[in-house]
Design a protein around this motif. Sequence first.
Motif, mmCIF file in Angstrom:
data_model
loop_
_atom_site.group_PDB
_atom_site.id
_atom_site.type_symbol
_atom_site.label_atom_id
_atom_site.label_comp_id
_atom_site.label_asym_id
_atom_site.label_seq_id
_atom_site.Cartn_x
_atom_site.Cartn_y
_atom_site.Cartn_z
ATOM 1 N N ARG A 99 7.438 -8.441 -18.998
ATOM 2 C CA ARG A 99 6.357 -7.530 -18.632
ATOM 3 C C ARG A 99 6.184 -7.471 -17.118
ATOM 4 N N PRO A 100 7.151 -6.907 -16.421
ATOM 5 C CA PRO A 100 6.975 -6.716 -14.965
ATOM 6 C C PRO A 100 5.838 -5.735 -14.710
ATOM 7 N N ARG A 101 5.359 -5.743 -13.505
ATOM 8 C CA ARG A 101 4.275 -4.838 -13.121
ATOM 9 C C ARG A 101 4.863 -3.650 -12.381
ATOM 10 N N PHE A 102 4.420 -2.446 -12.756
ATOM 11 C CA PHE A 102 4.881 -1.222 -12.106
ATOM 12 C C PHE A 102 3.676 -0.407 -11.648
ATOM 13 N N ILE A 103 3.813 0.210 -10.463
ATOM 14 C CA ILE A 103 2.747 1.022 -9.889
ATOM 15 C C ILE A 103 3.336 2.344 -9.404
ATOM 16 N N ARG A 104 2.651 3.436 -9.702
ATOM 17 C CA ARG A 104 3.070 4.742 -9.205
ATOM 18 C C ARG A 104 2.431 4.980 -7.842
ATOM 19 N N ALA A 105 3.270 5.192 -6.836
ATOM 20 C CA ALA A 105 2.764 5.402 -5.482
ATOM 21 C C ALA A 105 3.837 6.009 -4.609
ATOM 22 N N ASP A 106 3.402 6.695 -3.552
ATOM 23 C CA ASP A 106 4.287 7.225 -2.524
ATOM 24 C C ASP A 106 4.566 6.103 -1.534
ATOM 25 N N VAL A 107 5.834 5.858 -1.229
ATOM 26 C CA VAL A 107 6.171 4.744 -0.346
ATOM 27 C C VAL A 107 5.714 4.979 1.088
ATOM 28 N N ARG A 108 5.262 6.200 1.401
ATOM 29 C CA ARG A 108 4.705 6.465 2.723
ATOM 30 C C ARG A 108 3.231 6.114 2.801
ATOM 31 N N ALA A 109 2.630 5.755 1.664
ATOM 32 C CA ALA A 109 1.208 5.401 1.617
ATOM 33 C C ALA A 109 1.005 4.393 0.492
ATOM 34 N N LEU A 110 1.435 3.175 0.717
ATOM 35 C CA LEU A 110 1.396 2.154 -0.328
ATOM 36 C C LEU A 110 -0.030 1.643 -0.554
ATOM 37 N N PRO A 111 -0.406 1.414 -1.801
ATOM 38 C CA PRO A 111 -1.763 0.953 -2.122
ATOM 39 C C PRO A 111 -1.906 -0.559 -2.041
ATOM 40 N N PHE A 112 -1.419 -1.141 -0.942
ATOM 41 C CA PHE A 112 -1.476 -2.584 -0.769
ATOM 42 C C PHE A 112 -2.097 -2.911 0.592
ATOM 43 N N ARG A 113 -2.731 -4.070 0.671
ATOM 44 C CA ARG A 113 -3.377 -4.500 1.907
ATOM 45 C C ARG A 113 -2.338 -4.832 2.978
ATOM 46 N N ASN A 114 -2.772 -4.819 4.220
ATOM 47 C CA ASN A 114 -1.923 -5.242 5.328
ATOM 48 C C ASN A 114 -1.472 -6.687 5.107
ATOM 49 N N ARG A 144 3.882 -2.632 7.537
ATOM 50 C CA ARG A 144 2.426 -2.841 7.424
ATOM 51 C C ARG A 144 2.071 -3.805 6.301
ATOM 52 N N VAL A 145 2.718 -3.644 5.139
ATOM 53 C CA VAL A 145 2.337 -4.473 3.995
ATOM 54 C C VAL A 145 2.997 -5.851 4.029
ATOM 55 N N LEU A 146 4.027 -6.025 4.852
ATOM 56 C CA LEU A 146 4.675 -7.332 4.966
ATOM 57 C C LEU A 146 3.895 -8.250 5.899
ATOM 58 N N ARG A 147 3.828 -9.515 5.535
ATOM 59 C CA ARG A 147 3.232 -10.473 6.454
ATOM 60 C C ARG A 147 4.195 -10.679 7.633
ATOM 61 N N PRO A 148 3.685 -10.994 8.822
ATOM 62 C CA PRO A 148 4.565 -11.228 9.972
ATOM 63 C C PRO A 148 5.589 -12.324 9.670
ATOM 64 N N GLY A 149 6.818 -12.051 10.017
ATOM 65 C CA GLY A 149 7.897 -13.002 9.775
ATOM 66 C C GLY A 149 8.567 -12.852 8.434
#
Length: 256
Positions: A99-114, A144-149
């Motif tokens: 049961r992987p998790r899937f989300i519908r979103a445009d990769v130019r505007a991801l619904p994830f925090r910085n 943006r959504v990746l942590r530094p490093g």
Amino acid sequence: MPRNQAVADQEPWWIANYRGRGPHQRYDHHNQAKTQRTVGFFIRHMGLEPGQAILDLCCAFGRHTHEFTRRGFPRTVGVDLSPDMLAHAASSATADGQRPRFIRADVRALPFRNASADAVLMLRSFGFLDAPEEDLAVLKEAARVLRPGALLGMDHFPPNSATAKVGTRVLKGPEATTTVHTTWDPATARLNSRMSTRYKDGHVEPFHSSSRLYTPEDLRTVLAEAGFTVRGTFGGYDGSALTADSTRCVVIARRV
């Protein structure tokens, strides 16, 4: 002009091309061993560990998302814009007991925090958009959504005589046959294809695609502009060196 061709020509190919039953017939015929090799490569070369948050962008049928989940990475999320592709990905994963998790979103505007992701993957999906500025926007959003490093893993087709091959080929699926006519535009560095899928019932669906092929040098430049430094490049998932004749360019880049 047939109605479905007119509709397809009025919207971006990367939306029209992934609707309905056509994508499953054209693309969902990958060897599971290749999927396992790809996932194993990134786990090893990116130093990924279970419990990390991994984003599989433009995940399509979710085969890599599924494999990461199967290998003990439950925080892997598959992201795609096509509801039909995601529906197939979710049903396939459930049928296999995962049961992987899937989300519908445009990769130019991801619904994830910085800085909320530990790794991002973009496999054979970069260069689809119309303008180089849009490609850059995708990479900036990944940064943006990746942590530094943290690391980005990419698989891209570099332009050469093998990847920019023109002509006609036929793809046979279990329920349909697709004829693909491919041309190469050196002025825009885009590989353009016109496709026609004929199903067993006689129904025909026309599609088209167009993707920009970046040289390894140009890819390094656009990654730097987006906030990445290239950590390693490979000519394949066997770890071979990247050469001028390589049919793929596998890149691992670090978020600055």
